[in-house]
Design an enzyme around this catalytic site. Structure first.
Site, PDB file in Angstrom:
ATOM      1  N   GLN A 125       0.856  -1.179   0.000  1.00  0.00           N
ATOM      2  CA  GLN A 125       0.000   0.000   0.000  1.00  0.00           C
ATOM      3  C   GLN A 125       0.898   1.238   0.000  1.00  0.00           C
ATOM      4  O   GLN A 125       1.694   1.409   0.923  1.00  0.00           O
ATOM      5  CB  GLN A 125      -0.843  -0.031   1.270  1.00  0.00           C
ATOM      6  N   GLY A 126       0.785   2.062  -1.021  1.00  0.00           N
ATOM      7  CA  GLY A 126       1.644   3.241  -1.128  1.00  0.00           C
ATOM      8  C   GLY A 126       0.845   4.514  -0.938  1.00  0.00           C
ATOM      9  O   GLY A 126       0.603   5.250  -1.896  1.00  0.00           O
ATOM     10  N   SER A 128       1.160   6.525   2.442  1.00  0.00           N
ATOM     11  CA  SER A 128       1.884   7.493   3.283  1.00  0.00           C
ATOM     12  C   SER A 128       3.065   8.098   2.546  1.00  0.00           C
ATOM     13  O   SER A 128       3.736   7.439   1.755  1.00  0.00           O
ATOM     14  CB  SER A 128       2.404   6.799   4.545  1.00  0.00           C
ATOM     15  N   SER A 160       4.548  -1.475   4.009  1.00  0.00           N
ATOM     16  CA  SER A 160       4.761  -2.761   4.677  1.00  0.00           C
ATOM     17  C   SER A 160       5.146  -3.831   3.664  1.00  0.00           C
ATOM     18  O   SER A 160       4.483  -3.976   2.638  1.00  0.00           O
ATOM     19  CB  SER A 160       3.484  -3.205   5.406  1.00  0.00           C
ATOM     20  N   GLU A 243     -10.086  -2.050   5.060  1.00  0.00           N
ATOM     21  CA  GLU A 243      -8.955  -2.162   5.984  1.00  0.00           C
ATOM     22  C   GLU A 243      -9.404  -2.016   7.438  1.00  0.00           C
ATOM     23  O   GLU A 243      -9.014  -2.763   8.307  1.00  0.00           O
ATOM     24  CB  GLU A 243      -7.932  -1.066   5.634  1.00  0.00           C
ATOM     25  N   ASN A 369      -5.795   6.087  15.621  1.00  0.00           N
ATOM     26  CA  ASN A 369      -7.061   6.075  16.367  1.00  0.00           C
ATOM     27  C   ASN A 369      -7.557   7.486  16.674  1.00  0.00           C
ATOM     28  O   ASN A 369      -8.763   7.701  16.833  1.00  0.00           O
ATOM     29  CB  ASN A 369      -6.898   5.232  17.636  1.00  0.00           C
ATOM     30  N   GLU A 370      -6.624   8.444  16.732  1.00  0.00           N
ATOM     31  CA  GLU A 370      -7.082   9.830  16.941  1.00  0.00           C
ATOM     32  C   GLU A 370      -7.904  10.262  15.715  1.00  0.00           C
ATOM     33  O   GLU A 370      -8.966  10.894  15.845  1.00  0.00           O
ATOM     34  CB  GLU A 370      -5.894  10.794  17.120  1.00  0.00           C
TER      35      GLU A 370
END
Ligand SMILES: Cc1cc2nc3c(=O)[nH]c(=O)nc-3n(C[C@H](O)[C@H](O)[C@H](O)COP(=O)(O)OP(=O)(O)OC[C@H]3O[C@@H](n4cnc5c(N)ncnc54)[C@H](O)[C@@H]3O)c2cc1C
Length: 386
Positions: A125-126, A128, A160, A243, A369-370
């Site tokens: 997954q690209g 970030s 990852s 996800e 989570n924020e």
């Protein structure tokens, strides 16, 4: 809600159980965060695929067995029960696969899904970038059109298994004048293309499986665009829903950890302070609650519903539960909690520390989570943005 299984579902469970019992490697594979382990996991995936178990809910022509999502949950339960290897192509089969199913052309489905199911092509997954993590709309990598190609430039990070994988799905800015969510597109890029440089990053556990990926005038055909040009945000939100909400972390994974935690407690009960018993029960109940909630979501989806913003609630729940379960295990283990899996005195308990280190990343990956709390506040509770 009907919580009993049909005869067909029980038969499906038996078939999966028998195959897994006969085929799951007797010794654990090396970690898929090492090259050796990555290759071992790909071999395992090929075997799963050859027997039709790689991605049970996919249509047969794409390498699945046409099962429904309830059968997928059953398969996951059996998979974890059998102690089968982690899924090295999880970003492909659980995230990109369903997205291609929803947004891909017939040609894209035929081109990508079968090789994904067999893990001949492993995906990363690209999304970030150094300046676009939580704020994904700040993406700067570009994919500008040049004839029949897109020319990619920029940098992705935290991919990852990027050090060993074959393909990347990513978000790129296709409109040079665009701002924020607009003008982004969802592009598929081979990691061995000219102009692509993969640089591994060492993880907390010392393994170099993460990667930064650099694009310097790398060219991909326009057929590698998924969905419409400039509408990548919409496609990416579907991927994020898979996800956070359903596929990446099936409930069986947490039921499995909760079961091991109960066992660990029973083996050490005499030496445990009383509050630990309550903590273990709380974790076990959390895993059961997550399972029931997932069955509810899947039942709704089978009747035509979609995963909405409640995926954010799920993501917070499973990631915090995972941390809680591992923290409780470390409390039970006391001094032995610090032993790594390879330590001579670890006696099978070292995996808890490794699992704890990974659990710590749960509240970060798949959107922190924020950020999920912001989504819940604004989109579910309707609170003002500021
Ligand atoms: C194990 C792991 C695997 C990953 N795998 C991948 C992968 O395969 N592909 C990929 O693209 N990325 C991957 N990531 C990256 C992950 O998606 C990002 O780390 C994440 O989105 C957070 O971005 P950031 O690290 O830039 O932190 P930042 O966005 O800089 O956030 C820093 C802190 O500020 C908080 N914060 C930021 N904005 C807000 C806000 N508006 N309101 C409240 N708090 C806020 C965050 O919650 C966080 O605590 C992975 C991360 C981990 C840990």
């Amino acid at each position: 809600m009907d919580l009993t299984y049909t005869k067909e579902q029980e038969a499906f469970r038996q078939e999966a159980r028998s195959w897994l019992e006969a085929n799951v490697p007797s010794e654990p594979l090396e970690s898929f965060d090492t090259k050796e382990g990555f290759d071992q996991h790909c071999d395992w995936e090929r075997k799963l695929h050859a027997a039709g178990w790689a991605m049970v809910p996919w249509p047969v022509e794409y390498g699945g067995r046409g099962a429904d999502l309830l059968e997928w949950l059953i398969f996951e339960e059996e998979y974890y029960r059998a102690g089968a290897p982690g899924r090295v192509n999880q970003n492909g089969i659980f995230l990109l696969g369903p997205t291609i199913m929803e947004y891909g052309t017939p040609e894209q489905k035929a081109r990508y899904l079968p090789k994904m199911a067999s893990s001949e092509e492993v995906w990363v997954q690209g999304w970030s970038e150094p300046n676009a993590g939580s704020d994904m709309a700040a993406i700067q990598a570009t994919a500008f059109r040049d004839g029949d190609h897109y020319v990619l430039n920029g940098q992705k990070t935290w991919a990852s298994r990027g050090a060993f994988a074959h393909w990347l799905f990513g978000m790129f800015r296709t409109d040079p004048e665009s701002q924020r969510h607009r003008g982004l597109s969802f592009v598929l890029a081979p990691l061995d293309a000219e102009g692509v440089t993969v640089r591994p990053i060492e993880k907390l556990n010392g393994k170099k499986a993460f990667a930064e990926v650099f694009f310097d005038d790398a060219r991909v055909p326009v057929e590698n665009l998924l969905g419409e040009e400039g509408k990548g945000w919409q496609v990416a939100m579907a991927t994020a829903g898979f996800e956070r909400g359903l596929m990446l972390r099936s409930p069986a994974r947490f039921q499995n950890t909760a079961g091991k935690l109960v066992e660990l407690y029973r083996e050490n009960a005499d030496a445990c302070e009383p509050s630990l018993r309550e903590a273990v029960v709380d974790c076990w109940m959390g895993a059961e609650a997550y399972t029931l909630e997932t069955y509810r979501t899947v039942s709704r989806m089978l009747e035509g519903g979609k995963i909405g913003f409640e995926a954010s609630l799920n993501k917070i729940f499973w990631s915090e539960l995972d941390v809680k379960m591992h923290e409780t295990a470390l409390r039970i283990l006391g001094d032995r909690a610090e032993l790594l899996p390879g330590a001579p005195a670890a006696e099978g308990v070292g995996d808890w520390l490794d699992g704890f280190l990974f659990a710590l990343s749960g509240p970060i990956y798949a959107g922190t989570n924020e950020i999920q709390r912001n989504v819940i506040a604004e989109r579910i509770l309707g609170l003002p943005r500021s």
